[in-house]
Design a protein around this motif. Structure first.
Motif, PDB file in Angstrom:
ATOM      1  N   ILE A 143       0.835  -1.205   0.000  1.00  0.00           N
ATOM      2  CA  ILE A 143       0.000   0.000   0.000  1.00  0.00           C
ATOM      3  C   ILE A 143       0.862   1.245   0.000  1.00  0.00           C
ATOM      4  N   LEU A 144       1.893   1.243   0.866  1.00  0.00           N
ATOM      5  CA  LEU A 144       2.754   2.425   0.951  1.00  0.00           C
ATOM      6  C   LEU A 144       3.528   2.618  -0.349  1.00  0.00           C
ATOM      7  N   TYR A 145       3.899   1.482  -0.952  1.00  0.00           N
ATOM      8  CA  TYR A 145       4.677   1.545  -2.195  1.00  0.00           C
ATOM      9  C   TYR A 145       3.846   2.107  -3.329  1.00  0.00           C
ATOM     10  N   ARG A 146       2.565   1.750  -3.328  1.00  0.00           N
ATOM     11  CA  ARG A 146       1.738   2.117  -4.464  1.00  0.00           C
ATOM     12  C   ARG A 146       1.031   3.469  -4.297  1.00  0.00           C
ATOM     13  N   ARG A 147       1.193   4.106  -3.195  1.00  0.00           N
ATOM     14  CA  ARG A 147       0.458   5.364  -3.020  1.00  0.00           C
ATOM     15  C   ARG A 147       1.170   6.494  -3.769  1.00  0.00           C
ATOM     16  N   GLU A 148       0.484   7.593  -3.911  1.00  0.00           N
ATOM     17  CA  GLU A 148       1.057   8.743  -4.597  1.00  0.00           C
ATOM     18  C   GLU A 148       1.279   9.847  -3.586  1.00  0.00           C
ATOM     19  N   GLY A 149       2.312  10.594  -3.802  1.00  0.00           N
ATOM     20  CA  GLY A 149       2.548  11.769  -2.960  1.00  0.00           C
ATOM     21  C   GLY A 149       3.201  11.424  -1.647  1.00  0.00           C
ATOM     22  N   GLU A 150       3.439  12.456  -0.889  1.00  0.00           N
ATOM     23  CA  GLU A 150       4.168  12.327   0.360  1.00  0.00           C
ATOM     24  C   GLU A 150       3.214  12.517   1.530  1.00  0.00           C
ATOM     25  N   GLY A 151       3.612  11.993   2.665  1.00  0.00           N
ATOM     26  CA  GLY A 151       2.798  12.199   3.855  1.00  0.00           C
ATOM     27  C   GLY A 151       1.647  11.225   3.899  1.00  0.00           C
ATOM     28  N   LEU A 152       1.018  11.206   5.010  1.00  0.00           N
ATOM     29  CA  LEU A 152      -0.066  10.259   5.219  1.00  0.00           C
ATOM     30  C   LEU A 152      -1.379  10.882   4.793  1.00  0.00           C
ATOM     31  N   ASP A 153      -1.842  10.488   3.597  1.00  0.00           N
ATOM     32  CA  ASP A 153      -3.144  11.004   3.190  1.00  0.00           C
ATOM     33  C   ASP A 153      -4.239  10.096   3.706  1.00  0.00           C
ATOM     34  N   GLY A 154      -5.461  10.565   3.595  1.00  0.00           N
ATOM     35  CA  GLY A 154      -6.593   9.824   4.123  1.00  0.00           C
ATOM     36  C   GLY A 154      -6.721   8.451   3.491  1.00  0.00           C
ATOM     37  N   LYS A 155      -6.446   8.370   2.184  1.00  0.00           N
ATOM     38  CA  LYS A 155      -6.615   7.118   1.459  1.00  0.00           C
ATOM     39  C   LYS A 155      -5.662   6.056   2.017  1.00  0.00           C
ATOM     40  N   THR A 156      -4.414   6.464   2.178  1.00  0.00           N
ATOM     41  CA  THR A 156      -3.418   5.513   2.693  1.00  0.00           C
ATOM     42  C   THR A 156      -3.783   5.068   4.095  1.00  0.00           C
ATOM     43  N   PHE A 157      -4.148   6.021   4.900  1.00  0.00           N
ATOM     44  CA  PHE A 157      -4.501   5.711   6.285  1.00  0.00           C
ATOM     45  C   PHE A 157      -5.648   4.715   6.333  1.00  0.00           C
ATOM     46  N   LEU A 158      -6.686   5.021   5.508  1.00  0.00           N
ATOM     47  CA  LEU A 158      -7.845   4.138   5.469  1.00  0.00           C
ATOM     48  C   LEU A 158      -7.440   2.750   5.003  1.00  0.00           C
ATOM     49  N   GLY A 159      -6.609   2.736   3.937  1.00  0.00           N
ATOM     50  CA  GLY A 159      -6.166   1.447   3.398  1.00  0.00           C
ATOM     51  C   GLY A 159      -5.456   0.629   4.448  1.00  0.00           C
ATOM     52  N   LEU A 160      -4.474   1.233   5.085  1.00  0.00           N
ATOM     53  CA  LEU A 160      -3.714   0.514   6.120  1.00  0.00           C
ATOM     54  C   LEU A 160      -4.632   0.022   7.235  1.00  0.00           C
ATOM     55  N   SER A 161      -5.532   0.922   7.645  1.00  0.00           N
ATOM     56  CA  SER A 161      -6.391   0.573   8.770  1.00  0.00           C
ATOM     57  C   SER A 161      -7.365  -0.535   8.416  1.00  0.00           C
ATOM     58  N   LEU A 162      -7.989  -0.421   7.218  1.00  0.00           N
ATOM     59  CA  LEU A 162      -8.955  -1.449   6.808  1.00  0.00           C
ATOM     60  C   LEU A 162      -8.290  -2.804   6.671  1.00  0.00           C
ATOM     61  N   LEU A 163      -7.014  -2.763   6.274  1.00  0.00           N
ATOM     62  CA  LEU A 163      -6.262  -3.993   6.103  1.00  0.00           C
ATOM     63  C   LEU A 163      -5.927  -4.629   7.456  1.00  0.00           C
ATOM     64  N   ALA A 164      -5.469  -3.776   8.360  1.00  0.00           N
ATOM     65  CA  ALA A 164      -4.985  -4.287   9.642  1.00  0.00           C
ATOM     66  C   ALA A 164      -6.125  -4.696  10.562  1.00  0.00           C
ATOM     67  N   PHE A 165      -7.231  -3.934  10.487  1.00  0.00           N
ATOM     68  CA  PHE A 165      -8.304  -4.112  11.455  1.00  0.00           C
ATOM     69  C   PHE A 165      -8.820  -5.557  11.565  1.00  0.00           C
ATOM     70  N   PRO A 166      -9.225  -6.191  10.408  1.00  0.00           N
ATOM     71  CA  PRO A 166      -9.739  -7.566  10.540  1.00  0.00           C
ATOM     72  C   PRO A 166      -8.701  -8.523  11.104  1.00  0.00           C
ATOM     73  N   LEU A 167      -7.446  -8.345  10.705  1.00  0.00           N
ATOM     74  CA  LEU A 167      -6.390  -9.229  11.208  1.00  0.00           C
ATOM     75  C   LEU A 167      -6.245  -9.082  12.726  1.00  0.00           C
ATOM     76  N   VAL A 168      -6.105  -7.806  13.151  1.00  0.00           N
ATOM     77  CA  VAL A 168      -5.902  -7.555  14.583  1.00  0.00           C
ATOM     78  C   VAL A 168      -7.059  -8.123  15.385  1.00  0.00           C
ATOM     79  N   VAL A 169      -8.285  -7.839  14.926  1.00  0.00           N
ATOM     80  CA  VAL A 169      -9.457  -8.268  15.702  1.00  0.00           C
ATOM     81  C   VAL A 169      -9.567  -9.784  15.731  1.00  0.00           C
ATOM     82  N   LEU A 170      -9.437 -10.400  14.555  1.00  0.00           N
ATOM     83  CA  LEU A 170      -9.622 -11.858  14.502  1.00  0.00           C
ATOM     84  C   LEU A 170      -8.555 -12.582  15.313  1.00  0.00           C
ATOM     85  N   VAL A 171      -7.297 -12.102  15.225  1.00  0.00           N
ATOM     86  CA  VAL A 171      -6.238 -12.755  16.002  1.00  0.00           C
ATOM     87  C   VAL A 171      -6.436 -12.500  17.485  1.00  0.00           C
TER      88      VAL A 171
END
Lengths: 360, 612
Positions: free
Chosen positions: A117-145
């Motif tokens: 996700i970080l590799y494929r994003r555009e621009g610098e800094g943490l934009d909303g899209k990246t943040f959402l992507g990372l969070s949506l990805l991590a959330f199910p894993l964290v919760v289920l584990v």
């Protein structure tokens, strides 16, 4: 051709040597903890299988193998497995002959996907899209584990946080987050405390005052401290540790493996292992800083953060700097899934290290 | 979609590199913290934790030292050891719910119900003050096997083999050998510094008490590693126990046993002495208690029964003082002959009483003995004769002779609890009663009554001197002390205390009287007469309560009956054994005590021993 044998040269020898040192330490430690029993032999088998995996991950073309389709497909499969575990209420996926701990592999998937996700994003800094992507990805894993294994869930969450930091989470956000966590903890503390399971509460209480709970919850901490402390400068010698030999140390094969090591090899041996972890993590971060290839950089960073949190939380718990958490120490703790996942991660790092200066 | 590397300027490069630098600092900080804490734990607090580890996993086990053995002169065992299994629990492991489970399992094995077992355990645990708790002793081999087989499920449970005291003669030698019992809390406080533990035994009476220091060995120690479940994994170091020293006695256990059985259910004492050097052959007091019962301890009822028994099974009557009765007439006679207050052939008329001033002193034979000389007076035990002689001798001379004959002080045997007896004189009377001596009292002393007190052992010592030519030997019974390897450490022999203040002629006359008392027509000790061997002896009947009229002892309540005495020696020509028989509240010496001596001496000279 997936393998590029020609490019085997140029790998980071220091990472390989440090890993090798830790594997030897891990093998010796298992030999002592299990007194040459079945667990030692099984761990050697895992090391052998892990070496193959390491070789594979070193030589493959990670940019091809780690395609979003493949990784995402694996991710979905993993989520299904985790769901089954939640339903069955177990941490182990039992197959005939072996049992797998998918939470160990979840870390690898989280690292790869976050790096993508970080590799494929555009621009610098943490934009909303990246943040959402990372969070949506991590959330199910964290919760289920976390539903079956809170400590491993916490590990995943820490890796996720580490990626947020490197993704460019602004410093004031970090400050705001920490302050708000503090306020929430203060206001909601008693309520959240009530939500914790008894054994989780016990861990914190035991951390704060192990002597008061010497017979049940504090037992592990006290025995670990006695084991580590009685090692002294030179240690009691290989297979001579009183605490491990006489079974005073619970979980001596897994969570408290470092206590066994510290008791038998003393400050000299224990500080060597800690330094080895430090240099390993430092080297991987170094690779991340120097590789001129963004995906590799993020992958390396993720692997380094995984090792860092595992080592810090495990050894910190044993040395009574943190509450004890059930997290395996890479290479020293017994466990097939952990060994395989960690060695695959090292393989990936070695692979990336080859291309530090490769431009194509 | 391909992930091929493209040469585009990395937009994140600055922020990643900057953050990586910070992150590296964080990593260094954390690892420095880990190393510092490790240094603190292992180097600074290392000795502290090492001590904790040793306290936790090393334990010192004390190894009991077997007590030394006690042998009789034939080499037969009087006190030895036999292995016994005892069940111990570790209070650190047997507690809480887990402890209950262990106790439940044990209750099943021992065949006891759980609540009573648990209560016993809790009481014993309070007593043991943190040490291992003794739960059961003297276990069957069956029970031991069942516990050992379930050892894995019984953490903290340990079976120890302990040497246990064993007394082959049982109650027959109870008063001589004594007994051992567990140390009590007060003694433990006093003796803990000498290495005593809560489960140790101490010698309590008799030889076990007198030679406690010799018999008790030195405890060994074993340093062991104990695992988290309390199981011993390895012996680190060991200091073996030292077995106590053994004692060889001059006592003959066959004499001891036979003499004890002769007394049957009577209360009394028998002392056997070799007059040639004063060695003790038997020291018996009846009734005795089975010494093995002290190892376990008594229940309240059992103990009450023993302590309230009118026959006093706990008292060693051979070393307690009683009125010696007519046996003391020998001393009176000796004093009279030596001081020449009377000629041996001079006859005195006995009408059955003697009048002193307004008081009348009765002879035991109310119708009198008629004319009696010295030999006859000893033979028939005429009181009138000795009243007269006693009056002539006077208390000063009489008490002086009594002391010279060994009365009024311990015999020198060294036996714990031995009484001195009492030889009354003017000074004593004045000191104790603050009134001067009365002449009538001299008469009572002359026939062994009044305030005069003597022990059976003193009489044996005295008679031995009379028959061996006047040599007053201290009685002795320890022949050798040797270590477990048979090395003799100490050896003892006869100890001469002095000589009787008597001319050989005097002693010859006394012996003549003694022979007449057993073999004469009217001898009071005829019951001890043997066919083939000439026995000499003297009866004694000690009155307990003063009475106006003679009443037969059998008609009196037990506690008011006379004490019966008989002192004897044999063979008359060349004495080799002296015997004192004392039957408490037995009645007349001639009928209650002399027959026992007769029976014993018959067996002694015929060499045919039967203990019934």
């Amino acid at each position: 051709m997936v393998f590029k044998l020609k490019k085997f040269g140029g790998i980071s020898w220091s990472v390989l040597l440090l890993t090798f040192f830790l594997l030897i330490a891990g093998a010796l430690n298992q030999a002592s903890a299990s007194m040459g029993g079945i667990l030692f032999k099984k761990q050697l088998l895992w090391f052998t299988l892990g070496a193959g995996l390491l070789l594979f991950f070193t030589l493959m073309d990670y940019q091809k193998i780690l395609s979003p389709k493949l990784i995402f497909g694996g991710y979905i499969l993993l989520l299904n497995f985790l769901l089954i575990l939640v339903i069955r209420h177990t941490r182990w996926l039992r197959l005939p002959g072996l049992s797998i701990q998918p939470s160990e592999f979840a870390k690898l998937f989280l690292i790869c996907l976050s790096a993508l996700i970080l590799y494929r994003r555009e621009g610098e800094g943490l934009d909303g899209k990246t943040f959402l992507g990372l969070s949506l990805l991590a959330f199910p894993l964290v919760v289920l584990v976390a539903l079956t294994d809170l400590d491993q869930g916490g590990m995943l969450f820490l890796i996720y946080l580490s990626f947020l930091v490197v993704a460019g989470l602004p410093r004031r956000w970090v400050v705001v987050t920490m302050v708000s966590i503090g306020v929430i903890a203060l206001l909601m503390g008693p309520y959240l405390w009530g939500l914790l399971k008894p054994y989780q509460r016990a861990r914190v209480e035991a951390f704060l005052n192990p002597e008061a709970f010497a017979l049940d919850r504090g037992y592990q901490i006290i025995q670990a401290l006695i084991a580590v402390g009685s090692g002294g400068l030179k240690g009691l010698g290989f297979k001579e540790g009183l605490s491990s030999r006489l079974n005073y140390l619970p979980e001596k094969h897994t969570d408290l493996a470092f206590a066994v090591w510290a008791e038998e090899w003393g400050f000299i041996g224990a500080s060597l292992v800690i330094l080895a972890y430090f240099f390993l993590i430092y080297q991987i971060l170094n690779i991340a800083a120097r590789v001129r290839e963004p995906l590799g950089r993020y992958l390396c960073y993720g692997v380094a953060s995984m090792f860092f949190w595992e080592v810090f939380i495990n050894i910190g718990g044993i040395l009574h700097l943190l509450p004890v958490a059930s997290v395996p120490l890479p290479f020293l703790s017994y466990g097939g899934s952990s060994v395989l996942a960690n060695m695959a991660a090292i393989g990936l790092v070695l692979n990336i290290s080859r291309r530090r200066y490769s431009f194509r | 979609m391909s992930l091929r590397y493209q040469r585009v300027p990395d937009p994140d490069r600055d922020i990643l590199e900057r953050r990586l630098r910070l992150i590296s600092l964080f990593v260094i900080f954390v690892f420095a913290g880990l190393l510092l804490k490790l240094f603190f734990l292992q180097i600074i607090k290392g000795p502290y934790y090492r001590e904790l580890a040793q306290k936790r996993s090393l334990r010192v086990i004390s190894l009991p030292a077997p007590r030394g053995n006690i042998y009789d002169r034939r080499g037969l065992l009087l006190a030895g050891n036999t292995p016994s299994f005892a069940l111990f629990l570790d209070p650190r492991l047997v507690k809480g719910k887990k402890g209950d489970a262990i106790l439940q399992r044990l209750a099943q094995i021992l065949g006891e119900d759980f609540p009573s077992l648990k209560q016993r355990y809790l009481i014993a645990r309070r007593k043991s003050a943190g040490n291992q708790v003794l739960l059961a002793e003297d276990l069957d081999r069956d029970v031991v096997a069942r516990i050992e087989a379930r050892r894995y499920f019984l953490p903290g449970v340990e079976i120890k083999v302990e040497p246990r005291r064993f007394y082959p003669l049982g109650e027959a030698a109870f008063h001589l050998v004594g007994y051992v019992s567990r140390i009590n809390a007060k003694e433990l406080q006093r003796l803990a510094s000498q290495g005593f533990g809560p489960d140790d035994f101490l010698g309590r009476s008799g030889l076990e008490a007198q030679f406690e220091r010799l018999l008790r060995g030195k405890k060994g120690r074993r340093l062991v590693e104990v695992d988290a479940l309390g199981r011993i994994r390895r012996v680190v170091a060991e200091e073996p126990p030292q077995i106590g020293k053994s004692i060889l006695l001059t006592i003959d256990s066959i004499f001891e046993k036979v003499a004890y059985n002769l007394l049957e259910d009577r209360s009394g004492a028998i002392v056997l002495l070799d007059p040639r050097d004063g060695r003790l052959l038997a020291l018996v007091s009846a009734p005795g208690v089975d010494p093995h019962r002290f190892l376990k301890g008594f229940s309240f009822e059992e103990w009450k029964k023993i302590t309230t028994d009118i026959k006093h099974p706990l008292l060693n009557k051979a070393i307690l003082a009683y009125h010696p009765g007519s046996t003391f007439k020998l001393v009176t006679a000796m004093a009279a002959l030596e001081k020449r207050v009377i000629s041996p052939t001079k006859e005195i008329f006995c009408p059955g009483f003697y009048r002193l001033g307004r008081r009348v002193f009765r002879c035991w034979r109310s119708w009198g003995h008629g004319k009696v000389d010295l030999i006859k007076a000893i033979e028939v035990s005429c009181d009138t004769y000795f009243y007269r002689v006693g009056e002539l001798v006077g208390i000063d001379t009489l008490s002086q002779f009594a002391r010279a004959c060994g009365f009024g002080r311990p015999t020198g045997l060294g036996f714990p609890g031995e009484k001195s007896g009492l030889v009354p004189d003017r000074a004593w009377k004045l000191r104790v009663f603050k009134v001067p001596w009365q002449k009538g009292e001299t008469l009572n002393v002359a026939i062994g009554q009044g305030a005069l007190m003597a022990t059976p052992l003193q009489l044996a010592k005295f008679l031995a001197a009379v028959v061996n030519g006047g040599h007053l030997y201290k009685p002795w019974y320890v022949y050798q002390v040797f270590d477990p390897y048979g090395e003799i450490l100490e050896e003892y022999g006869p100890k001469l205390e002095g000589n009787l203040p008597a001319h050989p002629n005097t002693l010859r006359l006394l012996k003549k009287g003694l022979v007449a008392a057993v073999n004469g027509k009217e001898g009071t000790g005829k019951a001890a007469k043997l066919e083939k061997v000439t026995v000499g002896g003297k009866t004694g009947t000690a009155q307990i309560v003063g009475m106006k009229k003679r009443i037969k002892s059998e008609k009196l309540p037990y506690l008011k009956r006379d004490h019966a005495w008989f002192i004897a020696y044999a063979p008359a020509s060349k004495p080799e054994i002296v015997m004192v028989v004392f039957v408490e509240h037995g009645g007349h010496g001639g009928s209650a005590a002399a027959p026992l001596a007769g029976k014993f001496l018959k067996m002694y000279f015929e060499g045919r021993w039967s203990s019934s």
